[in-house]
Design an enzyme around this catalytic site. Structure first.
Site, PDB file in Angstrom:
ATOM      1  N   ASN A 124       6.295 -14.071   3.917  1.00 31.69           N
ATOM      2  CA  ASN A 124       5.333 -14.270   4.322  1.00 31.69           C
ATOM      3  C   ASN A 124       3.891 -15.272   3.691  1.00 31.69           C
ATOM      4  O   ASN A 124       3.571 -15.583   4.620  1.00 31.69           O
ATOM      5  CB  ASN A 124       4.336 -12.733   4.207  1.00 31.69           C
ATOM      6  N   ASP A 145      16.044  23.443 -27.870  1.00 32.15           N
ATOM      7  CA  ASP A 145      15.962  24.511 -27.403  1.00 32.15           C
ATOM      8  C   ASP A 145      14.917  24.998 -28.694  1.00 32.15           C
ATOM      9  O   ASP A 145      14.313  26.639 -28.619  1.00 32.15           O
ATOM     10  CB  ASP A 145      16.538  25.501 -26.786  1.00 32.15           C
ATOM     11  N   GLU A 191       0.455  -1.288  -0.013  1.00 34.40           N
ATOM     12  CA  GLU A 191      -0.358  -0.055  -0.239  1.00 34.40           C
ATOM     13  C   GLU A 191       0.871   1.520  -0.749  1.00 34.40           C
ATOM     14  O   GLU A 191       0.835   2.559  -0.427  1.00 34.40           O
ATOM     15  CB  GLU A 191      -0.767  -0.306   0.961  1.00 34.40           C
ATOM     16  N   ASP A 197      21.325  18.797 -29.419  1.00 38.74           N
ATOM     17  CA  ASP A 197      21.468  19.728 -30.683  1.00 38.74           C
ATOM     18  C   ASP A 197      22.921  20.556 -30.360  1.00 38.74           C
ATOM     19  O   ASP A 197      23.573  20.636 -28.890  1.00 38.74           O
ATOM     20  CB  ASP A 197      20.903  20.702 -30.857  1.00 38.74           C
TER      21      ASP A 197
END
Length: 593
Positions: free
Chosen positions: A408, A340, A36, A78
């Site tokens: 377990n 960019d 969880e 680039d």
């Protein structure tokens, strides 16, 4: 979990337990086996990482990209502004023989001044160089730049005559020229002269200059709108040479990324001569770059081989950049792209993690997952390291949780087979699970060993499964040993059995994190963070005290005898030593993954 819960339910029903008790017990086992805390652990890790990266001038737009950045093994970039200073200066304007010619500058200025599209760094450099009297020219039309033509043109009028002025990539301008001008004389471009005319442009490029060619045409047939078909029969006027020197930090940054297992590749629209010079200056292998024209002739299979051996690709269109990244991903790499410009948007979108800068064009920033506030590869190196730290802590929780739950399952199944009562009550299982989960909350604060950070760490489900199957059953061995001691030494009734196994289970799975969290010797060679240490021992202390508090009776606990705690200490020491031994063997055999 789905299989074992059904099996455990069936065993307990057949073992003559009441169906309601068996159902509640199986449901509690299902909750106990469910990780969880995984969403919270992942989110806290990523959030802490985003904050840490922001301090180092790296802004994360998409949290999950932090882990991908750490897993990145190839960074495509680039050239302009990434390897270079992104401060373009117009150094030379010359005729076709390399002699300075102000008329070349005038034509280039007219072209840049009257274009209405996005003025790139080269246009800005032309306009900043000097102010020229171009108001006497009246703009008629414009043929915008695109990445297939690699040039742009404007049409202006002077004294009733229309003049088309073109500037762009020299190889593209050459295709459209039939004449050249030298000393005010216009001569035809004979095939034998083309190589000589290109020599000056190549010489400038080999010195590291970015070169544009300038050409013009006096239009005989005057009209009010023009098309690409009019970009023909041009007269080559000369060249513009721009200087964008490499960054001083680029070489060091590439070396650091290489040490982290990240290979750098350059994908640029510039020509191969300039790119080769810059790559040599920053320590990249720029020999024999792959040209975009050749790329179109290759099948995907051929390209898959080439991208593994070549580091530099030149004269690329935006979609060729995107194709290279797609092929690298098909080869199994985790690929980042740093860009960019408008032409970088497809590659940013296609990459596993898109990286842009704060002063990039809007479409590049929109397509990116990570924004650098400082356009430096050194900043990116910090981000890669932080991403690997985050991933390392997430993997710690997954390894611990999966191996503990796997063990377990064996313990619950075995206990259900031979015990005449439930091995633990549902509320005790849920309490055990809750306390264990609380002890894991501090994992995001933990440090990560240096050797884990030295190479990319992609998701490896097979490695996690192998670790789970190897380490998980060890806890079952000591669970069964605890069962035997409780039943045959202490002659435990159900309440004492429940209490004894609850304490042993809680202590082993809480403390084993300190063994699993590192490949080194825990505490001596690798120390956990203080919050993790505190939460671990606080949870263990809480569990040990519970049977002696007012909460014992509602929870079904009884105080164990003193000898039990001596037995518990022995089992804990033996368990942790055995896990460390098996873990050391596992790392030597299969590695840190």
């Amino acid at each position: 979990m789905s299989v074992m819960v059904v099996v455990i339910f069936a065993i307990n029903v057949l073992g003559r337990h009441r169906m309601v008790d068996a159902f509640l017990f199986s449901l509690s086992v299902a909750v106990g086996l469910t990780p969880e805390m995984l969403p919270m652990i992942v989110t806290i890790n990523l959030s802490r990482g985003a904050i840490a990266m922001a301090r180092k001038k790296v802004i994360v737009k998409r949290l999950s990209s932090i882990q991908t950045l750490g897993a990145m093994d190839i960074l495509c970039m680039d050239k302009t502004g990434t390897l270079t200073l992104d401060k373009v200066v117009l150094e030379r304007y010359c005729d076709v023989t390399g002699q300075e010619d102000t008329s070349v500058l005038l034509l280039a200025y007219i072209n840049s001044f009257y274009q209405t599209g996005l003025k790139n760094l080269l246009d800005q450099a032309i306009l900043k160089h000097s102010r020229l009297p171009v108001r006497k020219y009246r703009k008629i039309d414009e043929l915008p730049f695109d990445f297939s033509r690699k040039l742009m043109s404007v049409v202006v009028e002077q004294d009733g005559e229309h003049l088309l002025v073109t500037k762009g990539a020299p190889e593209e301008v050459f295709k459209r020229c039939t004449h050249y001008e030298l000393d005010s004389e216009i001569e035809p471009m004979e095939p034998l002269l083309i190589a000589d005319l290109q020599a000056e442009y190549r010489a400038l490029s080999s010195q590291g200059f970015r070169v544009l060619a300038v050409a013009y045409r006096k239009l005989q047939k005057i009209k009010m709108s023009y098309s690409r078909e009019d970009e023909r029969d041009l007269i080559l006027k000369g060249y513009l040479a721009f200087l964008d020197p490499p960054k001083k930090t680029a070489r060091r940054a590439i070396e650091l990324l290489r040490e982290l297992g990240v290979n750098c590749k350059v994908l640029t629209g510039d020509n191969e001569l300039v790119t080769r010079k810059i790559c040599r200056d920053v320590g990249l292998d720029g020999q024999e770059p792959v040209l975009g024209d050749r790329l179109d002739e290759l099948t995907d299979e051929e390209l898959r081989s080439i991208v593994e051996t070549k580091a530099v690709f030149t004269r690329l269109t935006p979609f060729q950049k995107e194709r290279i990244i797609q092929v690298l991903r098909q080869n199994g790499h985790t690929v980042g792209f740093l860009g960019d410009g408008i032409n970088d948007a497809p590659a940013l979108h296609r990459s596993d993690v898109g990286i842009s800068v704060d002063n990039a064009v809007d479409i590049a920033k929109e397509s990116a997952d990570i924004i650098l506030l400082e356009k430096s590869l050194l900043v990116l190196e910090h981000g890669v390291t932080e991403g690997r730290k985050i991933f390392g802590n997430i993997i710690k929780y997954i390894k611990i949780g999966s191996s503990s739950n796997f063990g377990n399952m064996f313990s619950m199944t075995g206990a259900s087979l031979f015990l005449p009562f439930l091995p633990m009550t549902p509320v005790q299982i849920l309490l055990n699970n809750f306390l264990y989960d609380v002890s894991q909350v501090a994992i995001p604060t933990d440090a990560v060993d240096e050797e884990y950070l030295r190479k990319p760490r992609p998701w490896n489900v097979q490695a996690i499964r192998r670790f789970m199957v190897t380490i998980g059953p060890i806890s079952s061995i000591f669970d069964f040993l605890t069962f035997g001691i409780l039943l045959f030494v202490f002659h435990a009734d159900p309440s004492l059995f429940h209490t004894g196994w609850f304490l042993e289970s809680l202590c082993t799975q809480t403390l084993v994190i300190h063994v699993i969290r590192t490949s080194r010797i825990p505490f001596l060679e690798s120390r956990p963070s203080r919050p993790l240490l505190v939460t671990s021992f606080l949870i263990v202390a809480t569990g040990l005290v519970l049977p002696f508090t007012f909460m014992a009776k509602p929870l079904g606990f009884v105080p164990p005898p003193g000898a039990y705690f001596a037995m518990l200490c022995g089992i804990l020491m033996a368990y942790l030593l055995l896990v460390h031994g098996v873990k050391t063997w596992f790392v030597r055999r299969y590695g840190l993954d």
